[in-house]
Design an enzyme around this catalytic site. Sequence first.
Site, PDB file in Angstrom:
ATOM      1  N   LYS A 195       0.867  -1.183   0.000  1.00 35.36           N
ATOM      2  CA  LYS A 195       0.000   0.000   0.000  1.00 35.36           C
ATOM      3  C   LYS A 195       0.897   1.222   0.000  1.00 35.36           C
ATOM      4  CE  LYS A 195      -4.568   0.550   0.374  1.00 35.36           C
ATOM      5  NZ  LYS A 195      -5.599  -0.439   0.011  1.00 35.36           N
TER       6      LYS A 195
HETATM    7  P1  NAD Z   1     -13.035   7.343  -2.484  1.00 34.26           P
HETATM    8  O1  NAD Z   1     -11.995   8.377  -2.319  1.00 34.26           O
HETATM    9  O2  NAD Z   1     -13.601   7.068  -3.820  1.00 34.26           O
HETATM   10  O3  NAD Z   1     -14.259   7.654  -1.493  1.00 34.26           O
HETATM   11  C1  NAD Z   1     -14.073   7.857  -0.131  1.00 34.26           C
HETATM   12  C2  NAD Z   1     -15.394   8.305   0.480  1.00 34.26           C
HETATM   13  O4  NAD Z   1     -15.231   8.413   1.892  1.00 34.26           O
HETATM   14  C3  NAD Z   1     -15.841   9.689  -0.017  1.00 34.26           C
HETATM   15  O5  NAD Z   1     -17.246   9.702  -0.157  1.00 34.26           O
HETATM   16  C4  NAD Z   1     -15.424  10.602   1.121  1.00 34.26           C
HETATM   17  O6  NAD Z   1     -16.188  11.768   1.192  1.00 34.26           O
HETATM   18  C5  NAD Z   1     -15.686   9.709   2.317  1.00 34.26           C
HETATM   19  N1  NAD Z   1     -14.966  10.143   3.518  1.00 34.26           N
HETATM   20  C6  NAD Z   1     -13.667  10.489   3.625  1.00 34.26           C
HETATM   21  N2  NAD Z   1     -13.389  10.840   4.874  1.00 34.26           N
HETATM   22  C7  NAD Z   1     -14.542  10.703   5.572  1.00 34.26           C
HETATM   23  C8  NAD Z   1     -14.900  10.925   6.917  1.00 34.26           C
HETATM   24  N3  NAD Z   1     -14.006  11.371   7.812  1.00 34.26           N
HETATM   25  N4  NAD Z   1     -16.183  10.670   7.307  1.00 34.26           N
HETATM   26  C9  NAD Z   1     -17.092  10.228   6.412  1.00 34.26           C
HETATM   27  N5  NAD Z   1     -16.808  10.000   5.117  1.00 34.26           N
HETATM   28  C10 NAD Z   1     -15.546  10.240   4.709  1.00 34.26           C
HETATM   29  O7  NAD Z   1     -12.395   6.029  -1.846  1.00 34.26           O
HETATM   30  P2  NAD Z   1     -12.793   4.500  -2.119  1.00 34.26           P
HETATM   31  O8  NAD Z   1     -11.876   3.984  -3.149  1.00 34.26           O
HETATM   32  O9  NAD Z   1     -14.255   4.362  -2.249  1.00 34.26           O
HETATM   33  O10 NAD Z   1     -12.308   3.847  -0.737  1.00 34.26           O
HETATM   34  C11 NAD Z   1     -13.128   3.822   0.418  1.00 34.26           C
HETATM   35  C12 NAD Z   1     -12.649   2.722   1.353  1.00 34.26           C
HETATM   36  O11 NAD Z   1     -12.683   1.468   0.652  1.00 34.26           O
HETATM   37  C13 NAD Z   1     -11.200   2.862   1.859  1.00 34.26           C
HETATM   38  O12 NAD Z   1     -11.132   2.316   3.165  1.00 34.26           O
HETATM   39  C14 NAD Z   1     -10.423   1.988   0.905  1.00 34.26           C
HETATM   40  O13 NAD Z   1      -9.200   1.531   1.456  1.00 34.26           O
HETATM   41  C15 NAD Z   1     -11.410   0.852   0.718  1.00 34.26           C
HETATM   42  N6  NAD Z   1     -11.184   0.049  -0.479  1.00 34.26           N
HETATM   43  C16 NAD Z   1     -11.204   0.625  -1.724  1.00 34.26           C
HETATM   44  C17 NAD Z   1     -11.010  -0.175  -2.841  1.00 34.26           C
HETATM   45  C18 NAD Z   1     -11.088   0.379  -4.230  1.00 34.26           C
HETATM   46  O14 NAD Z   1     -11.066  -0.424  -5.178  1.00 34.26           O
HETATM   47  N7  NAD Z   1     -11.212   1.673  -4.445  1.00 34.26           N
HETATM   48  C19 NAD Z   1     -10.768  -1.544  -2.688  1.00 34.26           C
HETATM   49  C20 NAD Z   1     -10.771  -2.095  -1.412  1.00 34.26           C
HETATM   50  C21 NAD Z   1     -10.992  -1.286  -0.321  1.00 34.26           C
END
Ligand code: NAD
Length: 440
Positions: free
Chosen positions: A126
């Site tokens: 990561k």
């Molecule tokens: P993203 O940046 O597309 O979206 C993140 C979301 O979280 C946004 O809506 C943002 O406003 C919100 N957010 C951020 N800080 C916040 C807070 N303090 N309180 C409430 N909401 C908050 O990110 P993503 O890719 O959707 O990732 C989200 C989670 O999923 C992370 O934990 C990431 O590690 C995990 N994840 C993502 C993927 C992927 O393929 N993108 C895969 C596995 C896991």
Amino acid sequence: MSESNSGPGVPDVIGASEAPGPNQYDFFGVIQDYLNRASDIVDLPGYIRAILSQPKNEIIVHFPVRMDTGEYHLFKGYRIQHNNILGPYKGGIRYHESASLDDFKALAAMMTWKCALMNLPFGGAKGGIKFNPRVVSADELQRITRRFVHALGSNIGPDYDIPAPDMGTNSQTMAWAMDTFMNTVAMANRAAMAGVVTGKPVTSGGTHGRTRATGQGVVHTIVDWAERSAFDLKGKRLIVQGFGNVGSHTAVLLSHLGVSVVAVGDHTGYLHNKEGFNTHRLAAYVEQNGSIRGYPNGETISREDFFKIPADMFVPAAMENQVGEFEAESLQVRVIAEGANGPLTPRGEAILEQRGVTILPDVLANAGGVTVSYYEWVQNRRSEQWNAADVELRLEGDMRAAYQRMLDFADRHKCGYRLACYGVALERLFTVYKERGIFP
Ligand code: NAD
């Protein structure tokens, strides 16, 4: 202006944060604790535990970027390579103002467990940069990304370490990353470098189905659980925290199954609509405006009230450390599917378990993203383009098979689902360490 980081007028390094302070959440400590508990269950030898308790490499780079004002800022970037005994390091790139070295260590370790649970030929990694991507221009974002990838240099590569999108990054970020990496190798080798990152736009060597893959995987996990629990999803209510890539796709896909999304939240606040949101419209609004703020068809509520909304399911899809004691006691749901990595604190998890709430853990529930990333990497190696239906079918099969492995382990060892996911992963890693031994 000079690019050196010395002398008067040079700004502080952006993202210069290391281990958590006394009041910060010790995410890496939490992951190490789960590792220890699962190691006891599978009787993991001490030397393998020791290896897996720390990342193999912790790479920190500093690189200057010209901002739109003409000033130069020095950024600090991280790439944590946790383990590669099963294959090349694999894991996302996160741009977020609160990211720290220890968070990246925790997230990298989780990638090792995730790839092992899913039977993928990858290890865990990561990385990212501690800064807020929302406050820079698109041009600045591109320059930051390109200089970061350039600074990582040969520490990444299609056979060595393969980044992907995570919080604050997307397919556009990956297109810039691939292009930058390609431009650093000999001309004759450029085309072979497409697999240096996954999550690219389909037109630039990405795969169909990657953008929604993590949400799709969350949905497969929920559907699998629902089928086994005689829980009819139709008409059930969902609350979602985080409406970015994972949260929005999960919400849209579940609404296709008749689920009603009654509350959503993101970094700008929380909204409630007891009739249920039109998830397509909300997703389109967020795509255009960058957040849910100002969306007209919902009532603004507090974060505290969000966690108290009566519903059937909760998908945390924002970030780690979101559900502590208060949230765990407030939640009125039957099942939680962790779209985010590490959203529950150990205390929050204990309370929820005591209250009989089922937790579908991150290591399984959000593994759809890395699984489809693997399909993308395979397609790049073979110069193939699979169709969307093929990707979808494979993902469903892989998610269901991993769910079954988790259930079998939990049944055999009488443990919870999270430890079962860790357990399946550790058994696989244990076998390979036994077979290969330790050099020399
Ligand atoms: P993203 O940046 O597309 O979206 C993140 C979301 O979280 C946004 O809506 C943002 O406003 C919100 N957010 C951020 N800080 C916040 C807070 N303090 N309180 C409430 N909401 C908050 O990110 P993503 O890719 O959707 O990732 C989200 C989670 O999923 C992370 O934990 C990431 O590690 C995990 N994840 C993502 C993927 C992927 O393929 N993108 C895969 C596995 C896991």
